[in-house]
Structures are given as structure tokens and as C-alpha cells.
Design a protein around this motif. Structure first.
Motif, PDB file in Angstrom:
ATOM      1  N   VAL A  41       0.839  -1.201   0.000  1.00 24.56           N
ATOM      2  CA  VAL A  41       0.000   0.000   0.000  1.00 24.56           C
ATOM      3  C   VAL A  41       0.877   1.256   0.000  1.00 24.56           C
ATOM      4  CG1 VAL A  41      -1.733   1.320   1.275  1.00 24.56           C
ATOM      5  CG2 VAL A  41      -1.892  -1.179   1.172  1.00 24.56           C
ATOM      6  N   ALA A  42       1.891   1.269   0.848  1.00 20.26           N
ATOM      7  CA  ALA A  42       2.777   2.440   0.945  1.00 20.26           C
ATOM      8  C   ALA A  42       3.513   2.685  -0.361  1.00 20.26           C
ATOM      9  CB  ALA A  42       3.773   2.242   2.095  1.00 20.26           C
ATOM     10  N   GLU A  43       4.004   1.619  -0.980  1.00 16.46           N
ATOM     11  CA  GLU A  43       4.717   1.756  -2.251  1.00 16.46           C
ATOM     12  C   GLU A  43       3.792   2.293  -3.338  1.00 16.46           C
ATOM     13  OE1 GLU A  43       6.147  -2.186  -2.781  1.00 16.46           O
ATOM     14  OE2 GLU A  43       7.751  -1.990  -1.289  1.00 16.46           O
ATOM     15  N   ALA A  44       2.538   1.853  -3.306  1.00 13.82           N
ATOM     16  CA  ALA A  44       1.588   2.321  -4.310  1.00 13.82           C
ATOM     17  C   ALA A  44       1.319   3.811  -4.170  1.00 13.82           C
ATOM     18  CB  ALA A  44       0.283   1.532  -4.196  1.00 13.82           C
ATOM     19  N   VAL A  45       1.056   4.275  -2.948  1.00 12.17           N
ATOM     20  CA  VAL A  45       0.722   5.692  -2.771  1.00 12.17           C
ATOM     21  C   VAL A  45       1.936   6.583  -2.991  1.00 12.17           C
ATOM     22  CG1 VAL A  45      -1.196   5.165  -1.220  1.00 12.17           C
ATOM     23  CG2 VAL A  45       1.049   5.643  -0.245  1.00 12.17           C
ATOM     24  N   ALA A  46       3.128   6.064  -2.683  1.00  4.25           N
ATOM     25  CA  ALA A  46       4.338   6.849  -2.909  1.00  4.25           C
ATOM     26  C   ALA A  46       4.663   6.922  -4.396  1.00  4.25           C
ATOM     27  CB  ALA A  46       5.518   6.234  -2.150  1.00  4.25           C
ATOM     28  N   GLY A  47       4.426   5.821  -5.114  1.00  2.00           N
ATOM     29  CA  GLY A  47       4.766   5.776  -6.531  1.00  2.00           C
ATOM     30  C   GLY A  47       3.765   6.479  -7.433  1.00  2.00           C
ATOM     31  N   ASP A  48       2.496   6.524  -7.036  1.00  2.00           N
ATOM     32  CA  ASP A  48       1.454   7.137  -7.865  1.00  2.00           C
ATOM     33  C   ASP A  48       0.430   7.842  -6.980  1.00  2.00           C
ATOM     34  OD1 ASP A  48      -0.253   7.878  -9.891  1.00  2.00           O
ATOM     35  OD2 ASP A  48      -1.100   5.872 -10.195  1.00  2.00           O
ATOM     36  N   PRO A  49       0.826   8.962  -6.359  1.00  2.00           N
ATOM     37  CA  PRO A  49      -0.109   9.639  -5.452  1.00  2.00           C
ATOM     38  C   PRO A  49      -1.373  10.123  -6.157  1.00  2.00           C
ATOM     39  CG  PRO A  49       1.851  10.973  -5.836  1.00  2.00           C
ATOM     40  CD  PRO A  49       2.140   9.623  -6.389  1.00  2.00           C
ATOM     41  N   ALA A  50      -1.234  10.588  -7.392  1.00  2.00           N
ATOM     42  CA  ALA A  50      -2.407  11.084  -8.107  1.00  2.00           C
ATOM     43  C   ALA A  50      -3.394   9.951  -8.389  1.00  2.00           C
ATOM     44  CB  ALA A  50      -1.979  11.754  -9.415  1.00  2.00           C
ATOM     45  N   GLY A  51      -2.865   8.822  -8.867  1.00  2.00           N
ATOM     46  CA  GLY A  51      -3.726   7.695  -9.171  1.00  2.00           C
ATOM     47  C   GLY A  51      -4.397   7.132  -7.941  1.00  2.00           C
ATOM     48  N   CYS A  52      -3.662   7.028  -6.841  1.00  2.00           N
ATOM     49  CA  CYS A  52      -4.231   6.482  -5.608  1.00  2.00           C
ATOM     50  C   CYS A  52      -5.234   7.439  -4.978  1.00  2.00           C
ATOM     51  CB  CYS A  52      -3.118   6.137  -4.616  1.00  2.00           C
ATOM     52  SG  CYS A  52      -2.087   4.742  -5.145  1.00  2.00           S
ATOM     53  N   ALA A  53      -5.013   8.740  -5.142  1.00  2.00           N
ATOM     54  CA  ALA A  53      -5.944   9.722  -4.584  1.00  2.00           C
ATOM     55  C   ALA A  53      -7.321   9.602  -5.222  1.00  2.00           C
ATOM     56  CB  ALA A  53      -5.397  11.137  -4.782  1.00  2.00           C
ATOM     57  N   ALA A  54      -7.367   9.054  -6.428  1.00  2.00           N
ATOM     58  CA  ALA A  54      -8.650   8.905  -7.125  1.00  2.00           C
ATOM     59  C   ALA A  54      -9.374   7.614  -6.759  1.00  2.00           C
ATOM     60  CB  ALA A  54      -8.408   8.944  -8.635  1.00  2.00           C
ATOM     61  N   LEU A  55      -8.718   6.751  -5.975  1.00  2.00           N
ATOM     62  CA  LEU A  55      -9.293   5.451  -5.645  1.00  2.00           C
ATOM     63  C   LEU A  55     -10.022   5.480  -4.306  1.00  2.00           C
ATOM     64  CD1 LEU A  55      -6.281   3.123  -6.600  1.00  2.00           C
ATOM     65  CD2 LEU A  55      -8.363   3.523  -7.936  1.00  2.00           C
ATOM     66  N   VAL A  88      -6.710  13.021   0.715  1.00  2.00           N
ATOM     67  CA  VAL A  88      -6.554  14.474   0.586  1.00  2.00           C
ATOM     68  C   VAL A  88      -5.068  14.833   0.496  1.00  2.00           C
ATOM     69  CG1 VAL A  88      -6.883  16.691   1.749  1.00  2.00           C
ATOM     70  CG2 VAL A  88      -8.718  14.980   1.762  1.00  2.00           C
ATOM     71  N   ALA A  89      -4.248  14.201   1.354  1.00  2.00           N
ATOM     72  CA  ALA A  89      -2.812  14.464   1.339  1.00  2.00           C
ATOM     73  C   ALA A  89      -2.182  13.996   0.030  1.00  2.00           C
ATOM     74  CB  ALA A  89      -2.136  13.775   2.523  1.00  2.00           C
ATOM     75  N   LEU A  90      -2.652  12.867  -0.497  1.00  2.00           N
ATOM     76  CA  LEU A  90      -2.120  12.357  -1.758  1.00  2.00           C
ATOM     77  C   LEU A  90      -2.436  13.304  -2.913  1.00  2.00           C
ATOM     78  CD1 LEU A  90      -2.950   8.540  -1.466  1.00  2.00           C
ATOM     79  CD2 LEU A  90      -0.695   9.615  -1.337  1.00  2.00           C
ATOM     80  N   ALA A  91      -3.638  13.848  -2.910  1.00  2.00           N
ATOM     81  CA  ALA A  91      -4.009  14.799  -3.957  1.00  2.00           C
ATOM     82  C   ALA A  91      -3.120  16.038  -3.902  1.00  2.00           C
ATOM     83  CB  ALA A  91      -5.482  15.183  -3.810  1.00  2.00           C
ATOM     84  N   ALA A  92      -2.845  16.513  -2.685  1.00  2.00           N
ATOM     85  CA  ALA A  92      -1.966  17.678  -2.528  1.00  2.00           C
ATOM     86  C   ALA A  92      -0.544  17.351  -2.954  1.00  2.00           C
ATOM     87  CB  ALA A  92      -2.001  18.158  -1.079  1.00  2.00           C
ATOM     88  N   LEU A  93      -0.078  16.139  -2.617  1.00  2.00           N
ATOM     89  CA  LEU A  93       1.261  15.717  -3.008  1.00  2.00           C
ATOM     90  C   LEU A  93       1.369  15.616  -4.525  1.00  2.00           C
ATOM     91  CD1 LEU A  93       4.094  14.695  -2.333  1.00  2.00           C
ATOM     92  CD2 LEU A  93       3.138  12.403  -2.053  1.00  2.00           C
ATOM     93  N   ALA A  94       0.323  15.097  -5.175  1.00  2.00           N
ATOM     94  CA  ALA A  94       0.324  14.996  -6.630  1.00  2.00           C
ATOM     95  C   ALA A  94       0.404  16.379  -7.274  1.00  2.00           C
ATOM     96  CB  ALA A  94      -0.932  14.259  -7.095  1.00  2.00           C
ATOM     97  N   ALA A  95      -0.320  17.347  -6.695  1.00  2.00           N
ATOM     98  CA  ALA A  95      -0.271  18.716  -7.216  1.00  2.00           C
ATOM     99  C   ALA A  95       1.116  19.309  -7.041  1.00  2.00           C
ATOM    100  CB  ALA A  95      -1.315  19.574  -6.503  1.00  2.00           C
ATOM    101  N   HIS A  96       1.744  18.994  -5.901  1.00  2.00           N
ATOM    102  CA  HIS A  96       3.097  19.472  -5.616  1.00  2.00           C
ATOM    103  C   HIS A  96       4.078  18.930  -6.656  1.00  2.00           C
ATOM    104  CE1 HIS A  96       6.350  20.873  -2.968  1.00  2.00           C
ATOM    105  NE2 HIS A  96       6.959  19.728  -3.237  1.00  2.00           N
ATOM    106  N   GLN A  97       3.938  17.653  -6.988  1.00  2.00           N
ATOM    107  CA  GLN A  97       4.822  17.038  -7.967  1.00  2.00           C
ATOM    108  C   GLN A  97       4.557  17.576  -9.363  1.00  2.00           C
ATOM    109  OE1 GLN A  97       4.495  12.786  -7.588  1.00  2.00           O
ATOM    110  NE2 GLN A  97       5.286  12.756  -5.509  1.00  2.00           N
TER     111      GLN A  97
END
Length: 310
Positions: A41-55, A88-97
Motif C-alpha cells: 500500500v505504501a509503495e503504491a501511494v508513494a509511486g502514484d499519489p495522483a492515481g491512488c488519490a482517485a481510488l 486528501v494528502a495524496l491529492a496535494a502531493l500529486a499537485a506538488h509534484q
């Protein structure tokens, strides 16, 4: 013996959820202590925060081949009340990236790497260690540790190996601004000295793994004697934290065949030491500034002699 409650969170406030910019660093730091399913789970959210934020929680569980309960447990381990907060944090991280600031990734050093490439990889790894430590460092805990050191009657520092070198660096800095400080690498002397500590004294243990017995044992003794205790560690859930009033977290060490963790962890530890030193010097400036000037003056003739001999 001290009557203070023990435990990893004893006497400490619950940490706030990490800022989105600190999420990637926290995942890197905690991943080694996770179960394999939580690591997925951690590897997934770290590798694709935008994709995981949509799930949804169900979608992420299916994507990682885990369960919804595992996704929720991973979210909580990362510091979020639930998966919704992590999204919410993943979406913000994706925007940051997406703004052009992707997290740096350091490749392992190979035995046949050209020296120029080794220099580049090490420099990048050092930058990442510093960034991760800055992101993980709890400023509230840092302020509390600085306050204790600034008013300490005496400071004892415990560490072995590379952490012992960092301990010596902290002691040398504190001595130069007028504090009474001692570094103890010998475990027997460390415990012997810890027995003499009292309320108003401060003990600092440095252990990247959080499991170094020779640093934990004297910290435990100092804790039981009533001294204020500080742990500098890469594992805030480690045993050393059980006897620490204040825990200062460093980055996770990226260990490789040619670069043991003891080497890479030292970078983050030295940053924490510098933060402590500057904080104490600021709070005690009226005493620290003259003491520092006196130490420079006392050593000036030694530097002059060496320069003249060249």
C-alpha cells in the motif's frame, strides 16, 4: 526511581498528520517496519499519489492485492485518522509534484560506477537525507529539547559507532557555548554517569535503529533518575523512545553494499545536532556569545602556528 509513565508516547502529544510535502519522506522512513501487505500500500501511494488519490479504499485494496483493513491501518501508521485524510494528502502531493518538484530518487552505487557518478549519487543522497530529516522533524519536540538543554545543569550524550561521532560533535558544540556536557561511548561509563543524573540534567541518546542497547541502557537509567531525556533516532517507534521525553526523528537510511546505513544516517543526525545547537545558542545568547568568542581566542594561536609552519 522515576514515577513517570513509560511507553513510546508517554509524556508526548499525538503528532499531527504529516504535511503533504512530508508524506513521501515518512513513507520512506516507516516502510522497513511495515508488514509486507502494508508495504505494498505504501509503495503504491508513494509511486502514484495522483492515481491512488482517485481510488476508494476498496479500489486501493484491490490495486495492491490487500484488504480494506490493511489500507486503513497503513493510513493510520502514516499519521492520518483514516483513508479519506490520506487521499486528501495524496491529492496535494500529486499537485506538488505536478508543479515540477518531484521527489528525488537516488540510485544505488555500483562497484563499477565512475567516480564522477559516485560523487553525484552521494551528493543527491545527502540532499535527500537532509530534506527527509527536515520534513520528519517535529518542531514542537525540538523546541522542548532545546529548552531543556538551555537550562540544563549538565548534559550527558550516549551513542556508539557513527552515532558516537555525532554525540561527540554535539558535546563539542555545547562546550563551546558554556554548557557542561560529556559524551560517553563506553557503555559502562555511560551507565555509571547516568546514575549521577538528577532532575534539571539532560541525557541524549543517539541511535538510528532505535535498538542500540549501549545507548538505550544509560538513557533508561537517566530517565529513572529524573533527568530530562532526548532520543535522536530514525525509528521513533523503537525501544529508545520508551525512555525519551522528547523524540527527534531523522531520515531513514538508504543502505547499500558500498554504503552502510551507519554512514548515510549520520547526515540526518548531524542536521538535528546543528538545530539543537543553534536553538540553545539563541536562547542563551548573552552567555553563549562570550563563551564562543573565548573559545575562538583560546585556540587562535594554534591555528596561527600551523599556518606559519606551512
Amino acid at each position: 526511581m522515576s514515577s513517570r509513565a513509560r511507553g513510546p508516547s508517554a509524556g508526548r502529544q499525538e503528532a499531527a498528520p504529516p504535511a503533504p510535502s512530508a508524506l513521501a519522506a515518512k513513507i520512506r522512513r516507516l516502510a522497513p517496519s511495515m508488514t509486507r501487505s502494508m508495504q505494498r500500500v505504501a509503495e503504491a501511494v508513494a509511486g502514484d499519489p495522483a492515481g491512488c488519490a482517485a481510488l476508494t479504499v476498496t479500489g486501493l485494496a484491490e490495486r495492491t492485492g490487500t484488504s480494506e483493513a490493511t489500507v486503513v491501518r497503513t493510513s493510520r501508521l502514516l499519521g492520518y485518522p483514516g483513508y479519506r485524510d490520506l487521499r486528501v494528502a495524496l491529492a496535494a502531493l500529486a499537485a506538488h509534484q505536478a508543479a515540477g518538484r518531484p521527489p528525488a530518487v537516488t540510485a544505488d552505487i555500483a562497484v563499477d560506477d565512475p567516480l564522477a557518478e559516485v560523487v553525484a549519487k552521494l551528493a543527491q543522497d545527502e540532499r535527500q537525507s537532509l530534506a527527509d530529516t527536515a520534513a520528519a522533524l517535529d518542531v514542537v519536540q525540538l523546541e522542548a529539547a532545546v529548552g531543556a538543554l538551555a537550562t540544563a545543569h549538565r548534559v550527558d550524550v550516549y551513542g556508539v559507532g557513527a552515532s558516537g561521532l555525532v554525540g561527540q560533535d554535539l558535546v563539542q558544540k555545547l562546550l563551546r557555548i558554556g554548557l557542561i556536557a560529556h559524551a560517553h561511548a563506553d557503555p559502562h561509563l555511560a551507565v555509571t554517569n547516568a546514575v549521577q543524573l538528577r532532575p534539571g540534567d539532560v541525557a541524549v541518546a543517539i541511535s538510528h535503529s532505535g535498538r542500540t542497547t549501549d545507548a538505550i541502557e544509560p538513557l533508561r537509567v537517566a530517565f529513572e533518575r529524573g533527568a530530562t531525556t532526548v532520543a535522536i533516532t530514525g525509528r521513533p517507534d523503537g525501544e529508545v523512545a520508551q525512555y525519551a521525553d522528547h523524540v527527534l526523528t531523522t531520515s531513514a537510511a538508504r543502505e547499500s553494499e558500498l554504503r552502510p546505513a551507519a554512514m548515510s544516517s549520520r547526515t540526518g543526525q548531524l542536521l538535528v545536532v546543528d538545530c539543537l545547537f543553534i536553538g540553545v545558542a539563541q536562547r542563551t545568547y548573552d552567555v553563549a556569545a562570550p563563551a564562543l568568542a573565548a573559545s575562538y581566542e583560546a585556540l587562535a594561536h594554534r591555528h596561527a602556528h600551523r599556518a606559519a609552519a606551512r
